[in-house]
Design a protein around this motif. Sequence first.
Motif, PDB file in Angstrom:
ATOM      1  N   GLN A  21      65.833 -11.161  18.728  1.00 32.05           N
ATOM      2  CA  GLN A  21      66.781 -12.141  18.195  1.00 32.05           C
ATOM      3  C   GLN A  21      67.243 -13.039  19.346  1.00 32.05           C
ATOM      4  OE1 GLN A  21      69.759 -10.416  15.326  1.00 32.05           O
ATOM      5  NE2 GLN A  21      69.061  -8.498  16.240  1.00 32.05           N
ATOM      6  N   THR A  49      65.186 -13.414  24.233  1.00 31.09           N
ATOM      7  CA  THR A  49      65.363 -12.306  23.299  1.00 31.09           C
ATOM      8  C   THR A  49      65.093 -10.997  24.019  1.00 31.09           C
ATOM      9  OG1 THR A  49      63.056 -12.266  22.542  1.00 31.09           O
ATOM     10  CG2 THR A  49      64.570 -13.746  21.390  1.00 31.09           C
ATOM     11  N   SER A 101      70.882 -14.985  14.758  1.00 30.65           N
ATOM     12  CA  SER A 101      70.707 -14.403  13.422  1.00 30.65           C
ATOM     13  C   SER A 101      72.013 -14.270  12.661  1.00 30.65           C
ATOM     14  CB  SER A 101      70.073 -13.015  13.560  1.00 30.65           C
ATOM     15  OG  SER A 101      70.945 -12.145  14.286  1.00 30.65           O
TER      16      SER A 101
END
Length: 271
Positions: A21, A49, A101
Amino acid sequence: MPELPEVETYRRYFEATSLHQPIEAIEVEDRKLLTTDYATLTEILIGQTFVSTKRVGKNLFIHTNGGTTVHMHFGMTGDLEYYHSSLDRPRHARIVFVFRSGFNLGFICPRKFERIGLIESIDSYLKKKEIAPDALDISLEELTKNIRKRKSFIKPVLLDQSTLAGIGNWIVDDVLFQAQIHPEKLGHKLTDAEIERIFNATRYVLGTAIEHEANYGRFPTHFLIHAREWDISPYEEPTGHKHCPRCGTEIAQMEVGGRTTYYCPVCQILD
Protein backbone atom coordinates in the motif's frame (compact mmCIF):
# COMPACT_ATOMS: atom_id res chain seq x y z
CA MET A 1 9.07 -6.12 27.21
CA PRO A 2 7.92 -7.75 23.96
CA GLU A 3 10.12 -10.79 23.41
CA LEU A 4 10.59 -12.94 20.32
CA PRO A 5 7.08 -14.51 20.41
CA GLU A 6 5.33 -11.13 20.66
CA VAL A 7 7.46 -9.58 17.92
CA GLU A 8 6.83 -12.58 15.67
CA THR A 9 3.11 -12.03 16.26
CA TYR A 10 3.55 -8.35 15.34
CA ARG A 11 5.47 -9.34 12.20
CA ARG A 12 2.68 -11.62 11.04
CA TYR A 13 0.11 -8.93 11.82
CA PHE A 14 2.12 -6.39 9.84
CA GLU A 15 2.32 -8.70 6.82
CA ALA A 16 -1.40 -9.45 7.01
CA THR A 17 -2.38 -5.77 7.08
CA SER A 18 0.22 -3.33 5.77
CA LEU A 19 2.02 -4.64 2.68
CA HIS A 20 1.74 -3.28 -0.88
CA GLN A 21 0.00 0.00 0.00
CA PRO A 22 1.63 3.30 -1.03
CA ILE A 23 2.56 5.46 1.96
CA GLU A 24 0.84 8.85 1.69
CA ALA A 25 2.09 10.44 4.92
CA ILE A 26 3.87 9.69 8.19
CA GLU A 27 2.48 11.39 11.28
CA VAL A 28 4.85 11.60 14.25
CA GLU A 29 3.63 12.90 17.58
CA ASP A 30 7.04 12.67 19.29
CA ARG A 31 10.11 12.86 17.06
CA LYS A 32 12.33 11.56 19.88
CA LEU A 33 10.95 8.13 18.97
CA LEU A 34 12.70 8.32 15.59
CA THR A 35 16.27 7.17 15.04
CA THR A 36 16.23 8.86 11.63
CA ASP A 37 15.57 12.57 11.06
CA TYR A 38 11.87 13.14 10.35
CA ALA A 39 12.53 15.03 7.11
CA THR A 40 14.76 12.22 5.83
CA LEU A 41 12.28 9.56 6.90
CA THR A 42 9.37 11.17 5.07
CA GLU A 43 11.39 12.11 2.00
CA ILE A 44 12.51 8.52 1.52
CA LEU A 45 9.38 6.58 2.51
CA ILE A 46 6.46 8.60 1.17
CA GLY A 47 5.33 7.03 -2.10
CA GLN A 48 7.00 3.71 -1.35
CA THR A 49 5.27 0.52 -0.22
CA PHE A 50 6.24 -2.10 2.33
CA VAL A 51 6.90 -5.40 0.55
CA SER A 52 8.35 -7.86 3.08
CA THR A 53 9.46 -8.30 6.69
CA LYS A 54 12.18 -10.04 8.66
CA ARG A 55 12.46 -10.53 12.40
CA VAL A 56 15.70 -11.10 14.28
CA GLY A 57 15.18 -11.58 17.99
CA LYS A 58 13.18 -8.64 19.29
CA ASN A 59 13.84 -6.52 16.19
CA LEU A 60 11.44 -6.13 13.26
CA PHE A 61 12.81 -5.11 9.87
CA ILE A 62 10.58 -4.03 6.98
CA HIS A 63 11.74 -3.79 3.36
CA THR A 64 10.20 -1.38 0.85
CA ASN A 65 9.89 -1.59 -2.92
CA GLY A 66 12.52 1.16 -3.15
CA GLY A 67 15.18 -0.92 -1.41
CA THR A 68 14.86 0.87 1.94
CA THR A 69 14.88 -1.01 5.26
CA VAL A 70 12.87 0.24 8.23
CA HIS A 71 13.75 -0.92 11.74
CA MET A 72 11.16 -1.18 14.52
CA HIS A 73 11.97 -1.86 18.16
CA PHE A 74 9.04 -2.26 20.52
CA GLY A 75 10.75 -1.15 23.72
CA MET A 76 8.85 -2.09 26.88
CA THR A 77 5.23 -2.08 25.73
CA GLY A 78 5.14 -1.36 21.99
CA ASP A 79 2.49 -2.73 19.65
CA LEU A 80 0.89 -2.22 16.22
CA GLU A 81 -2.70 -1.34 15.31
CA TYR A 82 -4.13 -1.21 11.78
CA TYR A 83 -7.27 0.89 11.44
CA HIS A 84 -9.36 2.86 8.95
CA SER A 85 -8.62 6.57 8.70
CA SER A 86 -12.27 7.34 9.46
CA LEU A 87 -11.76 6.05 12.99
CA ASP A 88 -10.08 7.84 15.88
CA ARG A 89 -6.35 7.37 16.21
CA PRO A 90 -5.64 4.57 18.71
CA ARG A 91 -4.41 5.62 22.12
CA HIS A 92 -0.60 6.03 22.26
CA ALA A 93 -0.26 5.66 18.46
CA ARG A 94 2.56 8.20 18.42
CA ILE A 95 3.78 7.26 14.93
CA VAL A 96 1.25 6.58 12.16
CA PHE A 97 1.85 5.40 8.60
CA VAL A 98 -0.98 6.77 6.46
CA PHE A 99 -1.69 4.63 3.39
CA ARG A 100 -3.43 5.80 0.21
CA SER A 101 -5.87 2.91 0.65
CA GLY A 102 -7.61 4.81 3.44
CA PHE A 103 -6.10 2.66 6.18
CA ASN A 104 -3.42 3.55 8.70
CA LEU A 105 -0.86 1.63 10.72
CA GLY A 106 -0.32 2.97 14.22
CA PHE A 107 2.92 2.28 16.09
CA ILE A 108 1.76 2.11 19.71
CA CYS A 109 4.24 3.68 22.15
CA PRO A 110 2.72 3.85 25.67
CA ARG A 111 5.99 4.46 27.54
CA LYS A 112 7.97 6.08 24.71
CA PHE A 113 10.78 3.51 24.80
CA GLU A 114 9.86 2.33 21.30
CA ARG A 115 11.88 3.35 18.23
CA ILE A 116 11.54 3.53 14.42
CA GLY A 117 14.20 4.46 11.90
CA LEU A 118 15.99 3.59 8.67
CA ILE A 119 19.07 1.37 8.54
CA GLU A 120 21.61 0.63 5.81
CA SER A 121 21.30 -3.15 6.07
CA ILE A 122 20.15 -5.78 8.53
CA ASP A 123 23.58 -7.42 8.68
CA SER A 124 25.40 -4.18 9.45
CA TYR A 125 22.85 -3.27 12.12
CA LEU A 126 23.14 -6.66 13.84
CA LYS A 127 26.93 -6.50 13.74
CA LYS A 128 27.00 -2.98 15.18
CA LYS A 129 24.62 -3.94 18.01
CA GLU A 130 26.40 -7.29 18.60
CA ILE A 131 23.18 -9.24 18.14
CA ALA A 132 23.59 -12.98 17.62
CA PRO A 133 21.49 -15.08 15.25
CA ASP A 134 17.81 -15.41 16.06
CA ALA A 135 16.99 -17.96 18.76
CA LEU A 136 14.96 -19.96 16.21
CA ASP A 137 17.69 -19.82 13.56
CA ILE A 138 20.93 -20.28 15.48
CA SER A 139 22.67 -23.61 14.95
CA LEU A 140 23.55 -25.98 17.77
CA GLU A 141 27.23 -25.51 16.92
CA GLU A 142 27.06 -21.72 17.17
CA LEU A 143 25.02 -21.81 20.35
CA THR A 144 27.54 -24.19 21.89
CA LYS A 145 30.40 -21.89 20.93
CA ASN A 146 28.65 -18.82 22.35
CA ILE A 147 27.82 -20.53 25.64
CA ARG A 148 31.17 -22.24 26.16
CA LYS A 149 33.18 -19.01 25.98
CA ARG A 150 31.26 -17.53 28.94
CA LYS A 151 32.32 -18.18 32.53
CA SER A 152 29.04 -16.84 33.88
CA PHE A 153 25.76 -18.29 35.13
CA ILE A 154 23.83 -19.79 32.25
CA LYS A 155 20.73 -17.62 32.83
CA PRO A 156 22.41 -14.24 32.18
CA VAL A 157 24.41 -15.87 29.37
CA LEU A 158 21.15 -16.78 27.61
CA LEU A 159 19.66 -13.34 28.31
CA ASP A 160 22.62 -11.74 26.55
CA GLN A 161 21.53 -10.97 22.98
CA SER A 162 25.08 -11.67 21.77
CA THR A 163 24.55 -15.34 22.73
CA LEU A 164 21.26 -15.77 20.85
CA ALA A 165 18.66 -13.16 20.01
CA GLY A 166 15.15 -12.78 21.27
CA ILE A 167 14.69 -14.50 24.62
CA GLY A 168 13.94 -12.64 27.83
CA ASN A 169 13.50 -13.39 31.50
CA TRP A 170 10.46 -15.68 31.64
CA ILE A 171 11.51 -17.50 28.44
CA VAL A 172 14.94 -18.34 29.85
CA ASP A 173 13.35 -19.64 33.07
CA ASP A 174 11.09 -21.97 31.10
CA VAL A 175 13.86 -23.05 28.73
CA LEU A 176 16.09 -24.02 31.66
CA PHE A 177 13.17 -25.72 33.40
CA GLN A 178 12.28 -27.77 30.33
CA ALA A 179 15.99 -28.61 29.85
CA GLN A 180 16.41 -29.40 33.59
CA ILE A 181 19.38 -27.06 33.96
CA HIS A 182 19.98 -25.00 37.10
CA PRO A 183 20.05 -21.25 36.29
CA GLU A 184 23.32 -20.80 38.21
CA LYS A 185 25.25 -23.47 36.36
CA LEU A 186 28.28 -21.94 34.65
CA GLY A 187 28.07 -21.73 30.87
CA HIS A 188 31.56 -23.04 30.18
CA LYS A 189 30.94 -26.12 32.34
CA LEU A 190 27.85 -27.32 30.50
CA THR A 191 28.18 -30.65 28.71
CA ASP A 192 27.34 -31.16 25.05
CA ALA A 193 24.19 -33.01 26.11
CA GLU A 194 23.08 -30.16 28.39
CA ILE A 195 23.58 -27.54 25.69
CA GLU A 196 21.64 -29.67 23.24
CA ARG A 197 18.79 -29.85 25.78
CA ILE A 198 18.84 -26.04 25.99
CA PHE A 199 18.86 -25.83 22.19
CA ASN A 200 15.83 -28.12 21.87
CA ALA A 201 13.99 -26.52 24.80
CA THR A 202 14.45 -23.05 23.29
CA ARG A 203 12.71 -24.13 20.11
CA TYR A 204 9.98 -25.89 22.03
CA VAL A 205 9.21 -22.95 24.35
CA LEU A 206 9.32 -20.37 21.57
CA GLY A 207 7.30 -22.55 19.22
CA THR A 208 4.61 -22.97 21.87
CA ALA A 209 4.55 -19.23 22.58
CA ILE A 210 4.18 -18.37 18.90
CA GLU A 211 1.50 -21.02 18.42
CA HIS A 212 -0.55 -19.39 21.18
CA GLU A 213 0.23 -15.86 19.90
CA ALA A 214 1.99 -15.05 23.19
CA ASN A 215 -1.19 -15.57 25.24
CA TYR A 216 0.66 -17.21 28.10
CA GLY A 217 -2.40 -18.24 30.06
CA ARG A 218 -3.10 -20.77 27.31
CA PHE A 219 0.23 -22.53 27.65
CA PRO A 220 0.29 -26.23 28.60
CA THR A 221 0.23 -26.82 32.35
CA HIS A 222 3.79 -28.22 32.36
CA PHE A 223 5.21 -24.74 31.68
CA LEU A 224 6.92 -22.95 34.55
CA ILE A 225 5.37 -19.62 33.58
CA HIS A 226 2.19 -20.58 35.43
CA ALA A 227 4.05 -20.16 38.73
CA ARG A 228 4.65 -16.45 38.13
CA GLU A 229 2.65 -13.99 40.22
CA TRP A 230 1.60 -11.63 37.46
CA ASP A 231 -1.20 -11.38 34.96
CA ILE A 232 0.29 -13.57 32.26
CA SER A 233 -2.32 -12.80 29.63
CA PRO A 234 -4.79 -10.03 28.86
CA TYR A 235 -7.32 -12.79 28.21
CA GLU A 236 -6.93 -15.20 31.11
CA GLU A 237 -6.10 -15.13 34.82
CA PRO A 238 -2.88 -16.73 36.08
CA THR A 239 -3.34 -20.41 36.92
CA GLY A 240 -1.33 -19.95 40.12
CA HIS A 241 0.51 -23.28 39.98
CA LYS A 242 3.13 -23.05 42.72
CA HIS A 243 4.44 -26.60 42.47
CA CYS A 244 6.58 -28.26 39.84
CA PRO A 245 4.34 -29.92 37.24
CA ARG A 246 7.01 -32.60 36.86
CA CYS A 247 7.77 -33.68 40.45
CA GLY A 248 5.37 -31.72 42.67
CA THR A 249 8.08 -29.84 44.57
CA GLU A 250 7.31 -26.24 45.50
CA ILE A 251 8.77 -23.86 42.90
CA ALA A 252 11.65 -21.80 44.29
CA GLN A 253 12.48 -18.17 43.57
CA MET A 254 15.78 -16.28 43.72
CA GLU A 255 17.78 -13.51 42.04
CA VAL A 256 20.17 -14.53 39.27
CA GLY A 257 22.07 -11.84 37.43
CA GLY A 258 19.77 -9.27 38.98
CA ARG A 259 16.63 -10.91 37.57
CA THR A 260 13.83 -12.66 39.45
CA THR A 261 14.21 -16.35 38.65
CA TYR A 262 11.87 -19.33 39.08
CA TYR A 263 13.11 -22.91 39.12
CA CYS A 264 12.51 -26.36 40.58
CA PRO A 265 15.13 -27.24 43.22
CA VAL A 266 14.64 -30.97 42.55
CA CYS A 267 14.50 -31.07 38.74
CA GLN A 268 17.15 -28.38 38.28
CA ILE A 269 19.99 -29.43 40.55
CA LEU A 270 23.21 -27.39 40.78
CA ASP A 271 26.03 -29.93 40.43
